[in-house]
Design a protein around this motif. Structure first.
Motif, mmCIF file in Angstrom:
data_model
loop_
_atom_site.group_PDB
_atom_site.id
_atom_site.type_symbol
_atom_site.label_atom_id
_atom_site.label_comp_id
_atom_site.label_asym_id
_atom_site.label_seq_id
_atom_site.Cartn_x
_atom_site.Cartn_y
_atom_site.Cartn_z
ATOM 1 N N GLU A 75 24.271 -49.322 13.317
ATOM 2 C CA GLU A 75 24.926 -50.365 13.894
ATOM 3 C C GLU A 75 26.101 -49.676 14.751
ATOM 4 O OE1 GLU A 75 25.519 -53.650 11.402
ATOM 5 O OE2 GLU A 75 23.808 -54.656 12.000
ATOM 6 N N HIS A 76 26.797 -48.454 14.181
ATOM 7 C CA HIS A 76 27.857 -47.827 14.432
ATOM 8 C C HIS A 76 27.453 -46.421 15.133
ATOM 9 C CE1 HIS A 76 32.475 -46.450 13.774
ATOM 10 N NE2 HIS A 76 31.778 -46.166 14.943
ATOM 11 N N VAL A 77 27.559 -46.194 16.387
ATOM 12 C CA VAL A 77 27.086 -44.801 17.117
ATOM 13 C C VAL A 77 28.417 -44.343 17.216
ATOM 14 C CG1 VAL A 77 25.821 -43.733 18.581
ATOM 15 C CG2 VAL A 77 24.921 -45.481 17.364
ATOM 16 N N ALA A 78 28.708 -42.906 16.949
ATOM 17 C CA ALA A 78 29.824 -42.328 17.615
ATOM 18 C C ALA A 78 29.352 -41.071 18.475
ATOM 19 C CB ALA A 78 30.842 -41.769 16.260
ATOM 20 N N ALA A 110 24.710 -50.440 25.145
ATOM 21 C CA ALA A 110 24.652 -50.410 23.817
ATOM 22 C C ALA A 110 24.241 -51.672 23.018
ATOM 23 C CB ALA A 110 25.928 -49.862 23.438
ATOM 24 N N PRO A 111 24.599 -52.854 23.228
ATOM 25 C CA PRO A 111 24.287 -53.995 22.529
ATOM 26 C C PRO A 111 22.713 -54.340 22.551
ATOM 27 C CG PRO A 111 26.347 -54.646 23.921
ATOM 28 C CD PRO A 111 25.664 -53.075 24.520
ATOM 29 N N GLY A 112 22.291 -53.888 23.789
ATOM 30 C CA GLY A 112 20.766 -54.421 23.814
ATOM 31 C C GLY A 112 19.924 -53.253 22.804
ATOM 32 N N LEU A 113 20.653 -52.273 22.456
ATOM 33 C CA LEU A 113 19.957 -51.374 21.622
ATOM 34 C C LEU A 113 20.306 -51.370 20.099
ATOM 35 C CD1 LEU A 113 20.319 -48.122 23.602
ATOM 36 C CD2 LEU A 113 18.267 -49.448 23.170
ATOM 37 N N GLY A 114 20.838 -52.567 19.745
ATOM 38 C CA GLY A 114 21.347 -52.824 18.409
ATOM 39 C C GLY A 114 22.654 -52.552 18.142
ATOM 40 N N ILE A 115 23.391 -51.557 19.007
ATOM 41 C CA ILE A 115 24.724 -51.103 18.683
ATOM 42 C C ILE A 115 25.735 -52.162 18.697
ATOM 43 C CG2 ILE A 115 26.331 -49.307 19.211
ATOM 44 C CD1 ILE A 115 24.106 -47.980 20.373
ATOM 45 N N ARG A 116 26.525 -52.415 17.353
ATOM 46 C CA ARG A 116 27.736 -53.336 17.385
ATOM 47 C C ARG A 116 28.921 -52.624 17.570
ATOM 48 N NH1 ARG A 116 28.651 -56.551 12.933
ATOM 49 N NH2 ARG A 116 29.906 -57.541 14.335
ATOM 50 N N GLU A 166 31.945 -59.163 29.214
ATOM 51 C CA GLU A 166 30.714 -58.963 28.749
ATOM 52 C C GLU A 166 31.009 -58.889 27.254
ATOM 53 O OE1 GLU A 166 29.056 -55.230 30.283
ATOM 54 O OE2 GLU A 166 28.786 -56.284 32.262
ATOM 55 N N GLY A 167 32.026 -59.269 26.763
ATOM 56 C CA GLY A 167 32.316 -59.568 25.281
ATOM 57 C C GLY A 167 32.538 -58.239 24.502
ATOM 58 N N VAL A 168 33.198 -57.302 25.382
ATOM 59 C CA VAL A 168 33.439 -56.008 24.552
ATOM 60 C C VAL A 168 35.041 -55.922 24.021
ATOM 61 C CG1 VAL A 168 33.394 -53.533 24.986
ATOM 62 C CG2 VAL A 168 31.739 -54.713 26.181
ATOM 63 N N ARG A 169 35.107 -55.664 22.917
ATOM 64 C CA ARG A 169 36.428 -55.290 22.441
ATOM 65 C C ARG A 169 36.938 -53.957 22.574
ATOM 66 N NH1 ARG A 169 39.135 -56.585 16.650
ATOM 67 N NH2 ARG A 169 41.190 -55.843 17.237
ATOM 68 N N MET A 170 37.916 -53.535 23.217
ATOM 69 C CA MET A 170 38.210 -51.978 23.305
ATOM 70 C C MET A 170 39.435 -51.877 22.600
ATOM 71 S SD MET A 170 38.590 -49.963 26.881
ATOM 72 C CE MET A 170 38.662 -48.139 27.132
ATOM 73 N N ARG A 171 39.397 -50.618 21.947
ATOM 74 C CA ARG A 171 40.671 -50.269 21.154
ATOM 75 C C ARG A 171 40.850 -48.697 21.072
ATOM 76 N NH1 ARG A 171 39.091 -52.785 15.448
ATOM 77 N NH2 ARG A 171 37.519 -53.698 16.631
ATOM 78 N N PHE A 172 41.854 -48.090 20.842
ATOM 79 C CA PHE A 172 42.167 -46.779 20.919
ATOM 80 C C PHE A 172 42.412 -46.207 19.557
ATOM 81 C CE2 PHE A 172 42.502 -48.518 25.015
ATOM 82 C CZ PHE A 172 41.832 -47.603 25.917
ATOM 83 N N ILE A 173 41.887 -44.959 19.361
ATOM 84 C CA ILE A 173 42.468 -44.384 18.327
ATOM 85 C C ILE A 173 43.038 -42.960 18.551
ATOM 86 C CG2 ILE A 173 40.877 -45.381 16.365
ATOM 87 C CD1 ILE A 173 38.992 -43.087 16.467
ATOM 88 N N GLY A 174 43.844 -42.313 17.789
ATOM 89 C CA GLY A 174 44.605 -41.048 17.812
ATOM 90 C C GLY A 174 46.127 -41.312 17.920
ATOM 91 N N SER A 205 33.732 -59.580 20.158
ATOM 92 C CA SER A 205 32.755 -59.082 19.179
ATOM 93 C C SER A 205 31.715 -58.495 19.480
ATOM 94 C CB SER A 205 33.083 -60.043 17.830
ATOM 95 O OG SER A 205 32.129 -61.415 18.217
ATOM 96 N N ARG A 206 30.998 -58.776 20.702
ATOM 97 C CA ARG A 206 29.644 -58.333 21.206
ATOM 98 C C ARG A 206 29.452 -57.031 20.993
ATOM 99 N NH1 ARG A 206 26.934 -57.232 26.303
ATOM 100 N NH2 ARG A 206 24.719 -57.718 25.942
#
Length: 247
Positions: A17-20, A55-61, A101-109, A133-134
């Motif tokens: 569900e979480h791919v980096a 990504a969402p179609g591949l089950g990645i949240r 498309e329901g994508v939440r975008m955020r940044f780290i660093g 949250s998609r």
């Protein structure tokens, strides 16, 4: 016993569900074609769009991508400025689509070293997409795992010194709560493209129990089909987390 699909009686395989992703190989992709490195970075940005869309179609949240490390400042001024321009352009051009498309975008660093305009764009798209949250898309910019740990430890020390944290509770949970990724789950799977087999200071704490996949494919050539193939392989792995596996 593994869970089964009640419709088919087939086993339900575990999903990542979480791919980096460590997106490596843009510069080499361009140079092999006799083009400037920035051409490869622009092609890489196009690939990001495609992977995010799939990504969402591949089950990645949750999808976390390594865009610019704390060590990347060592590159030429031309390349660094070009990369920052690509980041800003991506945010400006993709904001509407990501939100739709329901994508939440955020940044780290560590943002303190980034251009003020880029910082404003980052804050703007984070606020605009905060309720989605998609797919949770996290972009690591001026990010390094060791730097993140040092910053988190410094916050914990300040909180203890200023009375906000009981020293007896300065534990693992307290440190995790001060990481850039405090509200994100740890990655299930870390992928690195380009054939390099190191993690390059990416998610040093969070990836402690992740599965890893190293592919020789350069990032601009990394397709949703290859991502699906890697995810299918992940589903067949047994994750024991220190326990005992099946006989």
């Amino acid at each position: 016993m593994a869970a089964t699909d009640p419709r088919t009686a087939d086993p339900i395989l575990p999903r990542a569900e979480h791919v980096a992703i460590i997106m490596d190989g843009n510069g080499r992709w361009a140079m092999r074609r006799g083009w400037p490195r920035l051409v490869g970075h622009r092609k890489g940005a196009e690939r990001v769009k495609e992977i995010v869309r799939a990504a969402p179609g591949l089950g990645i949240r949750y999808l976390t991508i390594y865009a610019f490390s704390t060590e990347n400042w060592k590159r030429s001024t031309e390349e660094v400025l070009g990369l920052m321009s690509i980041f800003a352009r991506y945010i400006e051009r993709e904001a509407d689509r990501l939100s739709a498309e329901g994508v939440r975008m955020r940044f780290i660093g560590d943002r303190s070293r980034l251009d003020a305009k880029l910082q404003r764009l980052m804050l703007g798209i984070e606020a605009r997409t905060a309720h989605h949250s998609r797919l949770h898309l996290t972009v690591a910019i001026n990010y390094g795992g060791r730097d993140e740990l040092v910053r988190a430890a410094a916050r914990m020390c300040r909180d203890v010194a200023e009375g906000r944290l009981d020293p007896a509770k300065a534990d693992e949970a307290a440190l995790v709560a001060r990481l850039d990724t405090a509200d994100l789950p740890d990655p299930d799977l870390v992928i690195r493209t380009s054939g390099e087999t190191r993690t390059s200071n990416f998610l040093a704490w969070q990836a402690a129990y992740a599965e890893f996949e190293f592919t020789p494919t350069l990032w601009p050539d990394f397709t949703p089909a290859e991502l699906k193939s890697i995810l299918d392989g992940y589903a067949g792995r047994e994750r024991r987390f220190g326990g005992v596996g099946k006989a």
